[in-house]
Design a protein around this motif. Structure first.
Motif, mmCIF file in Angstrom:
data_model
loop_
_atom_site.group_PDB
_atom_site.id
_atom_site.type_symbol
_atom_site.label_atom_id
_atom_site.label_comp_id
_atom_site.label_asym_id
_atom_site.label_seq_id
_atom_site.Cartn_x
_atom_site.Cartn_y
_atom_site.Cartn_z
ATOM 1 N N LEU A 1 0.822 -1.209 0.000
ATOM 2 C CA LEU A 1 0.000 0.000 0.000
ATOM 3 C C LEU A 1 0.853 1.254 0.000
ATOM 4 O O LEU A 1 0.489 2.259 -0.616
ATOM 5 N N TRP A 2 1.998 1.211 0.718
ATOM 6 C CA TRP A 2 2.834 2.417 0.788
ATOM 7 C C TRP A 2 4.234 2.249 0.192
ATOM 8 O O TRP A 2 5.000 3.205 0.127
ATOM 9 N N VAL A 3 4.563 1.056 -0.260
ATOM 10 C CA VAL A 3 5.857 0.847 -0.922
ATOM 11 C C VAL A 3 5.694 1.026 -2.430
ATOM 12 O O VAL A 3 4.818 0.424 -3.039
ATOM 13 N N ARG A 4 6.542 1.849 -3.008
ATOM 14 C CA ARG A 4 6.515 2.048 -4.461
ATOM 15 C C ARG A 4 7.622 1.268 -5.166
ATOM 16 O O ARG A 4 7.447 0.811 -6.286
ATOM 17 N N LYS A 5 8.774 1.110 -4.522
ATOM 18 C CA LYS A 5 9.890 0.387 -5.149
ATOM 19 C C LYS A 5 10.742 -0.293 -4.092
ATOM 20 O O LYS A 5 10.950 0.251 -3.007
ATOM 21 N N HIS A 6 11.221 -1.480 -4.404
ATOM 22 C CA HIS A 6 12.263 -2.159 -3.645
ATOM 23 C C HIS A 6 13.539 -2.075 -4.475
ATOM 24 O O HIS A 6 13.527 -2.419 -5.662
ATOM 25 N N ARG A 7 14.638 -1.655 -3.881
ATOM 26 C CA ARG A 7 15.877 -1.499 -4.632
ATOM 27 C C ARG A 7 17.070 -2.052 -3.849
ATOM 28 O O ARG A 7 17.108 -1.990 -2.613
ATOM 29 N N VAL A 8 18.048 -2.584 -4.577
ATOM 30 C CA VAL A 8 19.334 -2.985 -4.018
ATOM 31 C C VAL A 8 20.405 -2.168 -4.721
ATOM 32 O O VAL A 8 20.398 -2.046 -5.952
ATOM 33 N N ALA A 9 21.315 -1.586 -3.955
ATOM 34 C CA ALA A 9 22.348 -0.717 -4.503
ATOM 35 C C ALA A 9 23.700 -1.406 -4.474
ATOM 36 O O ALA A 9 24.231 -1.709 -3.391
ATOM 37 N N VAL B 1 11.465 2.929 -1.763
ATOM 38 C CA VAL B 1 10.841 4.208 -2.086
ATOM 39 C C VAL B 1 9.393 4.095 -1.630
ATOM 40 O O VAL B 1 8.687 3.167 -2.032
ATOM 41 N N VAL B 2 8.963 5.026 -0.767
ATOM 42 C CA VAL B 2 7.662 4.881 -0.118
ATOM 43 C C VAL B 2 6.820 6.154 -0.260
ATOM 44 O O VAL B 2 7.322 7.218 -0.622
ATOM 45 N N GLU B 3 5.543 6.006 0.045
ATOM 46 C CA GLU B 3 4.644 7.153 0.188
ATOM 47 C C GLU B 3 4.679 7.568 1.657
ATOM 48 O O GLU B 3 4.143 6.862 2.520
ATOM 49 N N ARG B 4 5.329 8.674 1.944
ATOM 50 C CA ARG B 4 5.552 9.061 3.341
ATOM 51 C C ARG B 4 4.261 9.230 4.133
ATOM 52 O O ARG B 4 4.189 8.859 5.314
ATOM 53 N N GLU B 5 3.240 9.784 3.490
ATOM 54 C CA GLU B 5 1.995 10.047 4.233
ATOM 55 C C GLU B 5 1.289 8.759 4.637
ATOM 56 O O GLU B 5 0.463 8.764 5.564
ATOM 57 N N LEU B 6 1.596 7.652 3.989
ATOM 58 C CA LEU B 6 0.971 6.365 4.319
ATOM 59 C C LEU B 6 1.874 5.475 5.175
ATOM 60 O O LEU B 6 1.429 4.440 5.677
ATOM 61 N N LEU B 7 3.122 5.868 5.341
ATOM 62 C CA LEU B 7 4.103 5.032 6.044
ATOM 63 C C LEU B 7 3.850 5.026 7.551
ATOM 64 O O LEU B 7 3.872 6.078 8.191
ATOM 65 N N PRO B 8 3.626 3.863 8.163
ATOM 66 C CA PRO B 8 3.446 3.805 9.626
ATOM 67 C C PRO B 8 4.780 4.073 10.342
ATOM 68 O O PRO B 8 5.806 3.461 10.008
ATOM 69 N N GLU B 9 4.783 4.961 11.297
ATOM 70 C CA GLU B 9 6.010 5.292 12.027
ATOM 71 C C GLU B 9 6.588 4.063 12.721
ATOM 72 O O GLU B 9 7.807 3.886 12.773
ATOM 73 N N ASP B 10 5.738 3.238 13.258
ATOM 74 C CA ASP B 10 6.223 2.076 14.005
ATOM 75 C C ASP B 10 6.987 1.104 13.122
ATOM 76 O O ASP B 10 7.871 0.397 13.602
#
Length: 267
Positions: free
Chosen positions: A134-142, A150-159
């Motif tokens: 729901l709040w993750v847009r991308k999973h990346r390995v560097a 990469v996430v949607e900050r407004e939907l990201l649970p602080e916990d």
């Protein structure tokens, strides 16, 4: 005495359009220089005044761009001034010498990670199992060194971030939230270690640094003098250190102020 300047790039010296934080009326806004293009679109900027200061700094010190970006992402940036002889990428995982990764340095980094940290695959599995689509847009390995979301900050649970940080801490990893990205990085993978190596090679007698995020804290502490802008994780958490000067400027104006402070210290 050689002076080494190791500076973070994103939101420290260069800024996306969303991070410029321009406060003056449009007619009084500073002239901007595009320093990064991605997908044929302009992506990152600095003021023209900053560009002139950076070119001057390149003649006065050993300037070392120091970034969490991968080598490919760093290669998109076209900074003004002399081409840096050294650059630190992937949060210290790669030390570039004249644009080429030093294989001995990279091998030393990999050896430390294997000895001191849980494997990257274990960390990735934990993130993928617990992160909500729901709040993750991308999973990346560097660079096969660390991972980020990469996430949607407004939907990201602080916990969620706090719980991941506790889990990672026990396995030799750190968690850092920067804008829309959550970085999970091995503890031994540091910008400061790479900076010390460049200082050793160049014989630098004075080291200066700047950065805005928690991933820059070790770099700032390792330098003789450091500066942080009025934005970013370090400012938001009230992070301070005896040798680090917090600046009031935010956005692209902070980048200009940091370069002026570097030049003043060099002189």
């Amino acid at each position: 005495m050689a002076v080494l300047v190791a500076s973070d790039l994103d939101r420290t010296l260069i800024y996306s359009s969303a991070a410029l934080a321009l406060t003056a009326p449009d007619a009084e806004a500073p002239r901007l220089l595009c320093v990064e293009v991605y997908g044929s679109e302009p992506l990152s900027y600095m003021t023209e005044a900053s560009a002139a200061l950076l070119a001057e700094l390149g003649d006065a010190a050993v300037f070392v761009p120091t970034t969490t970006r991968t080598r490919e992402q760093y290669g998109r940036i076209n900074l003004p001034g002399p081409a840096p002889a050294y650059a630190i990428c992937a949060n210290g995982g790669h030390l570039l010498v004249d644009g080429v990764s030093d294989p001995d340095w990279h091998a030393r980094v990999l050896s430390r990670l294997a000895d001191e940290c849980a494997p990257l695959d274990e960390v990735r599995a934990r993130m993928e199992a617990t992160a909500d689509p729901l709040w993750v847009r991308k999973h990346r390995v560097a660079e096969d060194l660390f991972a980020y979301l990469v996430v949607e900050r407004e939907l990201l649970p602080e916990d969620w971030v706090k719980e991941l940080a506790v889990w990672a801490e026990n396995r030799g990893w750190t968690v850092s939230l920067q804008g829309r990205k959550i970085y999970v990085v091995p503890k031994p993978l540091t910008k400061s270690a790479a900076m010390r190596e460049v200082a050793r090679r160049t014989g630098a007698g004075l080291t200066l640094a700047a950065g805005d995020s928690l991933l820059d804290a070790d770099l700032l502490l390792a330098a003789d003098r450091g500066w942080r802008p009025g934005h970013g994780e370090l400012a938001e958490t009230g992070w301070v250190a005896p040798t680090v000067t917090p600046l009031p400027e935010r956005g692209v104006a902070a980048g200009e102020r940091i370069l002026r402070e570097f030049l003043k210290a060099c002189r």
